[in-house]
Design a protein around this motif. Sequence first.
Motif, PDB file in Angstrom:
ATOM      1  N   MET A  37       0.685  -1.280   0.071  1.00  0.00           N
ATOM      2  CA  MET A  37      -0.020   0.070  -0.069  1.00  0.00           C
ATOM      3  C   MET A  37       0.818   1.297  -0.044  1.00  0.00           C
ATOM      4  SD  MET A  37      -3.062   0.798   2.664  1.00  0.00           S
ATOM      5  CE  MET A  37      -3.432   2.353   2.956  1.00  0.00           C
ATOM      6  N   ALA A  38       0.594   2.316  -0.921  1.00  0.00           N
ATOM      7  CA  ALA A  38       1.189   3.431  -0.707  1.00  0.00           C
ATOM      8  C   ALA A  38       0.923   4.257   0.528  1.00  0.00           C
ATOM      9  CB  ALA A  38       0.757   4.211  -2.030  1.00  0.00           C
ATOM     10  N   LYS A  39       2.094   5.058   0.730  1.00  0.00           N
ATOM     11  CA  LYS A  39       1.853   5.777   2.177  1.00  0.00           C
ATOM     12  C   LYS A  39       2.864   7.294   1.923  1.00  0.00           C
ATOM     13  CE  LYS A  39       6.156   3.784   4.387  1.00  0.00           C
ATOM     14  NZ  LYS A  39       6.772   3.108   5.584  1.00  0.00           N
ATOM     15  N   VAL A  40       2.340   7.920   2.890  1.00  0.00           N
ATOM     16  CA  VAL A  40       3.233   9.339   3.051  1.00  0.00           C
ATOM     17  C   VAL A  40       4.670   9.111   3.673  1.00  0.00           C
ATOM     18  CG1 VAL A  40       3.077  11.729   3.825  1.00  0.00           C
ATOM     19  CG2 VAL A  40       1.089  10.850   3.147  1.00  0.00           C
ATOM     20  N   THR A  41       5.711   9.539   3.036  1.00  0.00           N
ATOM     21  CA  THR A  41       7.062   9.288   3.689  1.00  0.00           C
ATOM     22  C   THR A  41       7.764  10.439   4.126  1.00  0.00           C
ATOM     23  OG1 THR A  41       8.084   9.581   1.565  1.00  0.00           O
ATOM     24  CG2 THR A  41       7.375   7.544   2.108  1.00  0.00           C
ATOM     25  N   GLY A  42       6.970  11.824   4.215  1.00  0.00           N
ATOM     26  CA  GLY A  42       7.688  12.991   4.828  1.00  0.00           C
ATOM     27  C   GLY A  42       7.072  14.176   4.155  1.00  0.00           C
ATOM     28  N   LEU A  43       7.611  15.210   4.589  1.00  0.00           N
ATOM     29  CA  LEU A  43       6.973  16.668   4.348  1.00  0.00           C
ATOM     30  C   LEU A  43       7.945  16.991   3.101  1.00  0.00           C
ATOM     31  CD1 LEU A  43       5.267  19.166   5.100  1.00  0.00           C
ATOM     32  CD2 LEU A  43       7.284  19.932   6.396  1.00  0.00           C
ATOM     33  N   GLY A  44       7.084  17.417   1.908  1.00  0.00           N
ATOM     34  CA  GLY A  44       7.763  17.920   0.662  1.00  0.00           C
ATOM     35  C   GLY A  44       7.933  19.131   0.671  1.00  0.00           C
ATOM     36  N   GLY A  45       7.320  19.928   1.302  1.00  0.00           N
ATOM     37  CA  GLY A  45       7.593  21.557   1.390  1.00  0.00           C
ATOM     38  C   GLY A  45       6.569  22.198   2.036  1.00  0.00           C
ATOM     39  N   VAL A  46       6.967  23.514   1.992  1.00  0.00           N
ATOM     40  CA  VAL A  46       5.951  24.610   2.438  1.00  0.00           C
ATOM     41  C   VAL A  46       5.705  25.671   1.257  1.00  0.00           C
ATOM     42  CG1 VAL A  46       5.654  26.198   4.255  1.00  0.00           C
ATOM     43  CG2 VAL A  46       6.817  24.230   5.114  1.00  0.00           C
ATOM     44  N   PHE A  47       4.653  25.953   0.946  1.00  0.00           N
ATOM     45  CA  PHE A  47       4.703  26.742  -0.225  1.00  0.00           C
ATOM     46  C   PHE A  47       3.633  27.912   0.210  1.00  0.00           C
ATOM     47  CE2 PHE A  47       5.299  22.529  -1.446  1.00  0.00           C
ATOM     48  CZ  PHE A  47       6.539  22.793  -2.426  1.00  0.00           C
ATOM     49  N   TYR A  48       4.247  29.279   0.200  1.00  0.00           N
ATOM     50  CA  TYR A  48       3.174  30.349   0.453  1.00  0.00           C
ATOM     51  C   TYR A  48       3.684  31.534  -0.330  1.00  0.00           C
ATOM     52  CZ  TYR A  48       6.959  31.503   3.691  1.00  0.00           C
ATOM     53  OH  TYR A  48       7.992  31.957   4.460  1.00  0.00           O
ATOM     54  N   VAL A  49       2.703  32.578  -0.433  1.00  0.00           N
ATOM     55  CA  VAL A  49       2.811  33.786  -1.112  1.00  0.00           C
ATOM     56  C   VAL A  49       3.542  34.538  -0.152  1.00  0.00           C
ATOM     57  CG1 VAL A  49       1.478  35.525  -2.295  1.00  0.00           C
ATOM     58  CG2 VAL A  49       0.734  33.253  -2.476  1.00  0.00           C
ATOM     59  N   VAL A  50       4.416  35.528  -0.710  1.00  0.00           N
ATOM     60  CA  VAL A  50       5.193  36.648  -0.077  1.00  0.00           C
ATOM     61  C   VAL A  50       5.132  37.851  -1.058  1.00  0.00           C
ATOM     62  CG1 VAL A  50       6.491  35.130   1.693  1.00  0.00           C
ATOM     63  CG2 VAL A  50       7.294  35.749  -0.730  1.00  0.00           C
ATOM     64  N   LYS A  51       5.463  39.052  -0.732  1.00  0.00           N
ATOM     65  CA  LYS A  51       5.505  40.368  -1.439  1.00  0.00           C
ATOM     66  C   LYS A  51       6.874  40.183  -2.308  1.00  0.00           C
ATOM     67  CE  LYS A  51       5.614  45.098  -0.913  1.00  0.00           C
ATOM     68  NZ  LYS A  51       5.698  46.293   0.080  1.00  0.00           N
ATOM     69  N   ASP A  52       7.920  39.916  -1.867  1.00  0.00           N
ATOM     70  CA  ASP A  52       9.156  39.857  -2.675  1.00  0.00           C
ATOM     71  C   ASP A  52       9.879  38.670  -2.317  1.00  0.00           C
ATOM     72  OD1 ASP A  52      11.699  40.144  -3.698  1.00  0.00           O
ATOM     73  OD2 ASP A  52      11.656  42.274  -3.106  1.00  0.00           O
ATOM     74  N   PRO A  53       9.593  37.529  -3.258  1.00  0.00           N
ATOM     75  CA  PRO A  53      10.121  36.140  -3.307  1.00  0.00           C
ATOM     76  C   PRO A  53      11.760  36.144  -2.884  1.00  0.00           C
ATOM     77  CG  PRO A  53       8.387  36.043  -4.566  1.00  0.00           C
ATOM     78  CD  PRO A  53       8.678  37.495  -4.555  1.00  0.00           C
ATOM     79  N   ALA A  54      12.468  36.914  -3.838  1.00  0.00           N
ATOM     80  CA  ALA A  54      13.819  37.085  -3.844  1.00  0.00           C
ATOM     81  C   ALA A  54      14.415  37.515  -2.627  1.00  0.00           C
ATOM     82  CB  ALA A  54      14.089  37.986  -5.187  1.00  0.00           C
ATOM     83  N   ALA A  55      13.565  38.634  -2.039  1.00  0.00           N
ATOM     84  CA  ALA A  55      14.039  39.074  -0.703  1.00  0.00           C
ATOM     85  C   ALA A  55      13.773  38.238   0.459  1.00  0.00           C
ATOM     86  CB  ALA A  55      13.489  40.621  -0.431  1.00  0.00           C
ATOM     87  N   THR A  56      12.770  37.240   0.331  1.00  0.00           N
ATOM     88  CA  THR A  56      12.515  36.392   1.335  1.00  0.00           C
ATOM     89  C   THR A  56      13.570  35.202   1.349  1.00  0.00           C
ATOM     90  OG1 THR A  56      10.211  36.935   1.557  1.00  0.00           O
ATOM     91  CG2 THR A  56      10.812  34.797   2.190  1.00  0.00           C
ATOM     92  N   ARG A  57      13.754  34.875   0.108  1.00  0.00           N
ATOM     93  CA  ARG A  57      14.801  33.589  -0.185  1.00  0.00           C
ATOM     94  C   ARG A  57      16.175  34.093   0.287  1.00  0.00           C
ATOM     95  NH1 ARG A  57      16.051  30.481  -5.681  1.00  0.00           N
ATOM     96  NH2 ARG A  57      17.632  29.351  -4.858  1.00  0.00           N
ATOM     97  N   ALA A  58      16.558  35.376  -0.093  1.00  0.00           N
ATOM     98  CA  ALA A  58      17.731  35.835   0.323  1.00  0.00           C
ATOM     99  C   ALA A  58      18.001  35.922   2.050  1.00  0.00           C
ATOM    100  CB  ALA A  58      18.187  37.375  -0.119  1.00  0.00           C
TER     101      ALA A  58
END
Length: 122
Positions: free
Chosen positions: A1-22
């Motif tokens: 049976m297939a199962k979940v193996t872990g958290l793949g990521g967190v995805f959300y909206v921000v004003k300035d993705p490049a600044a948040t990533r930095a």
Amino acid sequence: MAKVTGLGGVFYVVKDPAATRAWYRDVLGIDGEYGPQLDWAEETSDKPYSLISHFKDDEYIKPGIGGFMINLRVDDCDGMVAQLKDKGVEVLGHVDEGYGKFAWILDPDGVKIELWEQVEAP
């Protein structure tokens, strides 16, 4: 049976993705091709795990915004708190609960980040 193996990521909206990533790169030291990336192979704790926790209200999330919080595992919570303070980051709190050490900060978009050092296996 297939199962979940872990958290793949967190995805959300921000004003300035490049600044948040930095900020995540410069302040927390995490980066990757598509954004901050955590390699589970680097985790050395006994029986490490990720948790999806549900709350009835947003009291634990405050003063963060958006109704969610990101919990990041760290290998040395006390050391991380010292590094963050040296970088001018406001640490909202820092506690040792015995089973784990925790600290809280806000990212540049107001998202609350909980830093967690797992001290013992579940």
